[in-house]
Design a protein around this motif. Structure first.
Motif, short mmCIF file in Angstrom:
data_model
loop_
_atom_site.label_atom_id
_atom_site.label_comp_id
_atom_site.label_asym_id
_atom_site.label_seq_id
_atom_site.Cartn_x
_atom_site.Cartn_y
_atom_site.Cartn_z
N ASN A 125 27.97 -10.69 -28.68
CA ASN A 125 27.56 -11.17 -27.35
C ASN A 125 28.69 -11.20 -26.33
OD1 ASN A 125 25.06 -11.58 -28.48
ND2 ASN A 125 25.45 -13.71 -28.95
N GLN A 126 29.59 -10.25 -26.41
CA GLN A 126 30.66 -10.20 -25.42
C GLN A 126 30.21 -9.35 -24.24
OE1 GLN A 126 34.14 -8.66 -27.28
NE2 GLN A 126 34.60 -10.57 -28.33
N HIS A 127 30.56 -9.78 -23.06
CA HIS A 127 30.29 -8.99 -21.88
C HIS A 127 31.38 -9.27 -20.85
CE1 HIS A 127 28.31 -12.84 -21.18
NE2 HIS A 127 28.49 -12.62 -19.90
N MET A 128 31.65 -8.27 -20.03
CA MET A 128 32.68 -8.38 -19.01
C MET A 128 32.06 -8.99 -17.77
SD MET A 128 35.92 -7.47 -18.40
CE MET A 128 36.27 -6.06 -19.41
N MET A 129 32.58 -10.13 -17.33
CA MET A 129 32.07 -10.75 -16.12
C MET A 129 32.88 -10.27 -14.94
SD MET A 129 31.17 -14.61 -17.27
CE MET A 129 30.46 -14.96 -15.70
N ASP A 130 32.22 -9.81 -13.92
CA ASP A 130 32.88 -9.31 -12.72
C ASP A 130 32.76 -10.38 -11.64
OD1 ASP A 130 34.14 -7.84 -10.85
OD2 ASP A 130 32.66 -6.23 -10.76
N ARG A 131 33.76 -11.20 -11.54
CA ARG A 131 33.74 -12.27 -10.54
C ARG A 131 34.40 -11.76 -9.27
NH1 ARG A 131 33.13 -17.68 -13.19
NH2 ARG A 131 32.80 -17.15 -15.35
N ALA A 132 33.64 -11.72 -8.22
CA ALA A 132 34.10 -11.30 -6.88
C ALA A 132 34.68 -9.90 -6.90
CB ALA A 132 35.12 -12.30 -6.35
N GLY A 133 34.19 -9.04 -7.78
CA GLY A 133 34.61 -7.65 -7.80
C GLY A 133 35.99 -7.39 -8.38
N ARG A 134 36.57 -8.35 -9.08
CA ARG A 134 37.92 -8.19 -9.61
C ARG A 134 38.00 -7.09 -10.66
NH1 ARG A 134 37.92 -14.21 -9.75
NH2 ARG A 134 39.01 -14.86 -7.89
N VAL A 135 37.02 -7.03 -11.54
CA VAL A 135 37.05 -6.00 -12.58
C VAL A 135 36.86 -4.62 -11.96
CG1 VAL A 135 35.89 -5.14 -14.65
CG2 VAL A 135 36.25 -7.60 -14.35
N SER A 136 35.94 -4.50 -11.05
CA SER A 136 35.72 -3.19 -10.43
C SER A 136 36.92 -2.78 -9.58
CB SER A 136 34.44 -3.19 -9.59
OG SER A 136 34.50 -4.19 -8.60
N ARG A 137 37.58 -3.72 -8.90
CA ARG A 137 38.79 -3.39 -8.15
C ARG A 137 39.90 -2.93 -9.08
NH1 ARG A 137 40.44 -8.19 -4.49
NH2 ARG A 137 39.47 -9.26 -6.21
N PHE A 138 40.05 -3.60 -10.23
CA PHE A 138 41.05 -3.19 -11.21
C PHE A 138 40.75 -1.79 -11.73
CE2 PHE A 138 42.52 -2.71 -15.55
CZ PHE A 138 43.85 -3.09 -15.45
N ASN A 139 39.50 -1.54 -12.08
CA ASN A 139 39.12 -0.22 -12.59
C ASN A 139 39.35 0.86 -11.54
OD1 ASN A 139 38.45 -1.17 -15.10
ND2 ASN A 139 36.29 -1.50 -14.57
#
Length: 75
Positions: A51-65
């Motif tokens: 049950n792991q999932h990546m939470m994208d809070r305020a677009g931080r994960v997408s900005r990093f990617n």
């Protein structure tokens, strides 16, 4: 060496959530007590990876990617 400063180390039985058990040494309780676990490495997501999932809070994960997307690409 000082006397009576070390805890009493004795054998106890640890009972897992699936019913299996094993003996180990501990300072918990007294000789022969049973420690009943509510969670253990066989069932808890922290150990099983469930049950792991990546939470994208305020677009931080997408900005990093976006920023580092080409960093590790092979040529």
């Amino acid at each position: 060496m000082k006397q009576d400063v070390h805890p009493d180390y004795h054998f106890i039985t640890v009972k897992m959530t699936d019913g299996t058990s094993y003996k180990t040494r501990s300072t918990m309780g007294k000789e022969g007590d049973t420690l009943q676990l509510d969670i253990d490495p066989k069932t808890h997501p922290a150990w099983t990876g469930g049950n792991q999932h990546m939470m994208d809070r305020a677009g931080r994960v997408s900005r990093f990617n976006d920023k580092f997307s080409g960093f590790m690409k092979k040529k």
